[in-house]
Structure formats: C-alpha cells, structure tokens
Design an enzyme around this catalytic site. Structure first.
Site, PDB file in Angstrom:
ATOM      1  N   HIS A  56      31.606 -14.391  31.492  1.00 35.02           N
ATOM      2  CA  HIS A  56      31.929 -12.992  31.161  1.00 35.02           C
ATOM      3  C   HIS A  56      32.593 -12.291  32.332  1.00 35.02           C
ATOM      4  CE1 HIS A  56      31.120  -9.294  28.689  1.00 35.02           C
ATOM      5  NE2 HIS A  56      31.503  -8.769  29.850  1.00 35.02           N
ATOM      6  N   HIS A  58      36.137  -9.526  33.541  1.00 31.54           N
ATOM      7  CA  HIS A  58      37.225  -8.604  33.164  1.00 31.54           C
ATOM      8  C   HIS A  58      38.350  -8.770  34.180  1.00 31.54           C
ATOM      9  CE1 HIS A  58      34.980  -6.260  30.075  1.00 31.54           C
ATOM     10  NE2 HIS A  58      33.964  -6.758  30.743  1.00 31.54           N
ATOM     11  N   GLN A 151      38.328  -1.800  24.431  1.00 29.18           N
ATOM     12  CA  GLN A 151      37.529  -1.017  25.382  1.00 29.18           C
ATOM     13  C   GLN A 151      37.227   0.399  24.882  1.00 29.18           C
ATOM     14  OE1 GLN A 151      36.511  -1.511  29.187  1.00 29.18           O
ATOM     15  NE2 GLN A 151      35.275  -0.052  28.037  1.00 29.18           N
ATOM     16  N   HIS A 209      30.641  -7.394  23.538  1.00 27.35           N
ATOM     17  CA  HIS A 209      29.784  -6.526  24.344  1.00 27.35           C
ATOM     18  C   HIS A 209      28.824  -5.887  23.344  1.00 27.35           C
ATOM     19  CE1 HIS A 209      32.918  -6.952  27.343  1.00 27.35           C
ATOM     20  NE2 HIS A 209      32.268  -6.199  28.196  1.00 27.35           N
ATOM     21  N   GLU A 212      25.122  -2.695  25.310  1.00 28.05           N
ATOM     22  CA  GLU A 212      25.085  -2.517  26.771  1.00 28.05           C
ATOM     23  C   GLU A 212      24.698  -1.062  27.031  1.00 28.05           C
ATOM     24  OE1 GLU A 212      28.709  -3.208  28.924  1.00 28.05           O
ATOM     25  OE2 GLU A 212      27.673  -3.328  30.844  1.00 28.05           O
ATOM     26  N   ASP A 308      31.116 -10.333  35.249  1.00 22.31           N
ATOM     27  CA  ASP A 308      31.532  -9.057  34.669  1.00 22.31           C
ATOM     28  C   ASP A 308      32.551  -8.346  35.561  1.00 22.31           C
ATOM     29  OD1 ASP A 308      31.576  -7.232  32.603  1.00 22.31           O
ATOM     30  OD2 ASP A 308      29.773  -6.162  33.224  1.00 22.31           O
ATOM     31  N   TRP A 314      33.641  -0.657  37.627  1.00 22.31           N
ATOM     32  CA  TRP A 314      32.223  -0.774  37.278  1.00 22.31           C
ATOM     33  C   TRP A 314      31.403  -1.411  38.385  1.00 22.31           C
ATOM     34  CZ3 TRP A 314      36.342  -1.696  34.050  1.00 22.31           C
ATOM     35  CH2 TRP A 314      36.472  -0.841  32.955  1.00 22.31           C
TER      36      TRP A 314
HETATM   37 FE   FE2 Z   1      31.748  -6.665  30.298  1.00 21.07          FE
END
Ligand code: FE2
Length: 423
Positions: A56, A58, A151, A209, A212, A308, A314
């Site tokens: 996972h 991005h 997203q 996702h 979360e 991630d 993030w």
């Molecule tokens: Fe994610």
C-alpha cells in the site's frame, strides 16, 4: 549455473543453503549444491529472502512533503486538504521524476514490488498518465501495480465516476475507493457496491481504502466483504487501513472478522502512517488506530503491511524500508513473540506478494531469481536491525550491492568494531 549464493539462511529457518540461478530463474535450492558458476557469492549464513513488497503506497504524492506547506495538525483530513492545494500545480515530469527517484530508493532497500494508489480525481489524470509511464519504465527492475483511487470521493467528486473508468481504460490495474470519505454512510455503501461491480465486470482486483477513521460505527468493511462474497470475488479483494476496527465494539469486531474470513479478504495495515494520523482528536488514552493485526492473523487472513506515505502530505518520514514498517507493527500491535515477529516479516514479503497476485514469487526452483541478501541472520534480527541490503538481485542480475556496515570503535580494551549483533 549463472550465479550461486552459497551458505545462506532462509526466512523459514533452513540454514547452509545454496541457491543456484540459471538465467532469470532459481534453478536449485539445496545444501552443498554440486555446481559452479562464473559468480559465486558466499553469504556466511546471512538471511536470503525474496524481495520486500509494499502492499500500500501513494507514489503520486511521494517526496512532496512541505509543498506547499507541512501538515500542522497531522490529521488525514489536513493531508487531503494539502494534497488538494498541491495537485493543480503538479506536472507530468514532476510526477515521473519523483516516482523514479523513489524507485531508486526502493531498489536499494530490496523493495521490488509496490502496489500504489493513484489519484483519479485530478481532472486531467496527469498522475495516472505519469505513473503508467513509470510502470513501464521500471518494469525490468520493479513491479509497480496501480490502483485507481478516487481521492476526493467516487460519488462526492463530480468527476469521480467518469475519471475512475477512464483510468481503468488507460490500463490502471486495480479498482480502489474511499467510502468513509463519501458524504454519508449511505453513499459510502453505494460506492463500495458500484466499485465492486466494476471490478467483477472487468475481471479486476479491488483494493479499497476502507474505514480509515477512528469512528467505531463506520461500517464499510462489512459492505466490502458482503459484496466480495455476493459477487464471487473471494481472494481478489483487499481492504486497506481498516482503522475503525481498532475502535469497534469487540462483539461486532468478532462478527466482522468471521465475514472477512468468508470473503477471503486481504488485509493491509499501515502502521507508520496510521499511528501518526489516527487518534488525533483523543485526549488520553490516545488510540493507536492500527487495525486488529494479531486477531486478523490468528483468524487466518492474509495480512500485509504497507508504507502508505513517504515524505508526503500525510507522513513526513520513511525511506522505502519495509523493515521500518514491520518494526513499527511489532510495537504498535504487541507482536513481540518470536512467531509474531516472523509474521511481521512475512507481512512485508510473502503476504503482500499474494495480495498483489505476483507471479513466480518465492524461493523455490522455478521462481523468478529475485532475491535480497541482508546483513542479518534471520527475520527477527532483520526487523531488529533493519540492516544493510548486501545484494539485491532481480531476474538473476545484481541490481544493487552494499558493503557490510560496522562501526569502528576506539575504546581501550574493547573490540575495534561493532555491528550490533551478539556474535
Ligand atoms: Fe492510503
């Protein structure tokens, strides 16, 4: 043979193993292999593993930290807001350059397969176009699998539906989603239903996702597994993050885990990311926000760990090392038993390879000759030390190598070096 690794230790505990490689495949795995090769590498009992796999990631957002600003609250929602500010300014070449730089880091860490979500709610699909190009550019040394990730919401964004279909038409591999970010629980449910239907119709895998959030009443995992079972997608669907499960009532969590088993759901936890993002509105005690990894492993589910975020809106840290992620999982999940630590090693190698559906992954004769030699003696020491990757081999070719690392000491009466082992 073209290349032989001599005297290694395998993740399952087998010792003094020679691995013979012919062309791009593993030809033999045995003690005292009666063969020779132009290049033979003595491994001195070091751990030889198949490559690390990140279930996972991005890649479209990676290495953007601080653009246009850093995440002050540390929350998921501020991360999304910063990404929205940045996205319109990002150009094709920017996406490609960051992704290629990141892939260099990955190779140096022995991370040779990555499932990356890519934002499909950019009007021009610039990130999708760029990462499809990167997937092609890196394919000889790294498997990049892309997930169409809306997203801004599949239903919440006015371009969510159309652009996700366009991205799949362009060749994105997997159907994604973000039901907890849709406007309502009902729209989140509807998005899961619609997205699973698309996957069933197109014969694709799903990686969503899902929940979360710290909200214990979020119920999208339930819908995801229910749709998986109803549509016959068992074994082809992954639920990523699943952090609401951390906060759920135990009775309901038990029922849900049974449904996840029925659906053969792949689970992806992202401990480094979610320990930062979750529990931000808690006072004390603060929830950790990682899904129930020990219980999910005990139930027999295929549990993987993902990174991630690496230097994005993030998460400000990380550096393509899946052993950092496993190390964090051990601590956050109370997974300190020897078998539990080994399970965390598995969750950054074998388990995500299954989640991605990687062909020819493993250490058996006939598998791709994709191997990593670590400066550690076994998986537990690997997670403890997060050591140097001495050799990274892809399809029989050494694509990265490092010198053994040790520290020179100048202390009277003590050894002249240390490498943090007890031998
Ligand atoms: Fe994610």
């Amino acid at each position: 043979m073209d290349l032989i690794l001599r005297g290694g230790t395998l993740p399952d505990g087998r010792k003094d193993i020679d691995i013979g490689i012919e062309g791009t495949r593993i030809a033999a795995v045995e003690v005292d292999l009666p063969a020779s090769a132009p290049e033979e590498i003595p491994t001195h009992g070091r751990l030889i593993t198949p490559p690390f796999v990140d279930a996972h990631f991005h890649m479209d957002a990676t290495l953007t930290a601080g653009r246009p600003r850093h995440n002050a609250t540390g929350t998921l929602l501020e991360g999304i807001a910063i990404w929205e500010e940045l996205k319109p300014s990002l150009r094709h070449d920017d996406y490609v350059a960051r992704a290629l730089r990141y892939c260099d880091w990955a190779v140096a860490r022995g991370l040779l397969a990555i499932r990356s979500h890519v934002d499909t709610t950019d009007p021009e699909l610039t990130g999708v176009t760029a990462l499809l190009e990167v997937r092609e550019q890196v394919k000889d040394y790294l498997d990049l699998q892309l997930v169409a990730f809306p997203q801004d919401g599949y239903l919440r964004s006015p371009i969510g539906i159309g652009n996700l279909n366009k991205a799949l038409d362009m060749g994105v591999d997997v159907v994604g989603g973000i039901p907890h970010f849709e406007r309502t629980q009902a729209e989140g449910t509807e998005s899961v239903q619609l997205l699973c239907k698309i996957a069933a119709e197109r014969g694709l895998r799903v990686d969503m996702h899902c929940d979360e959030t710290d909200d214990p009443s979020s119920r999208h995992v339930e819908t995801l597994v229910s749709e998986t079972t109803r549509l016959g997608l068992q074994g082809r669907v992954a639920g990523s993050h699943l952090t609401s499960m951390h906060s759920m009532d135990n009775y309901y969590a038990g029922k849900l885990i049974d449904l996840m088993v029925e659906a053969d759901l792949h689970v992806v936890a992202n401990p480094t990311a979610n320990l930062l993002l979750m529990g931000r509105r808690d006072t004390y005690p603060k929830r950790r926000g990682m899904t129930r990894v020990p219980e999910l492993i005990a139930a027999g589910l295929n549990v993987s760990l993902g990174q991630d975020s690496v230097m994005d809106p993030w998460g400000p840290l990380n550096a393509a090392d899946m052993l950092d992620v496993a190390h964090m999982a051990v601590h956050a999940g109370h997974l300190s038993g020897r078998d539990e630590i080994r399970a965390c090693f598995n969750a950054v190698t074998e388990s995500p390879a299954r989640t991605l559906g990687l062909d020819g992954y493993g250490l058996e004769p006939g598998c791709h000759a994709d191997l990593v030699v670590l400066q550690a003696s076994d998986p537990v020491e690997a997670i403890r030390l997060r050591p140097t990757r001495l050799f990274v081999i892809r399809r029989g070719r050494i694509i990265a190598r490092s010198e053994e690392s040790e520290v020179n000491l100048d202390i009277p009466g003590r050894p002249s070096t240390t490498d943090f082992t007890i031998q």
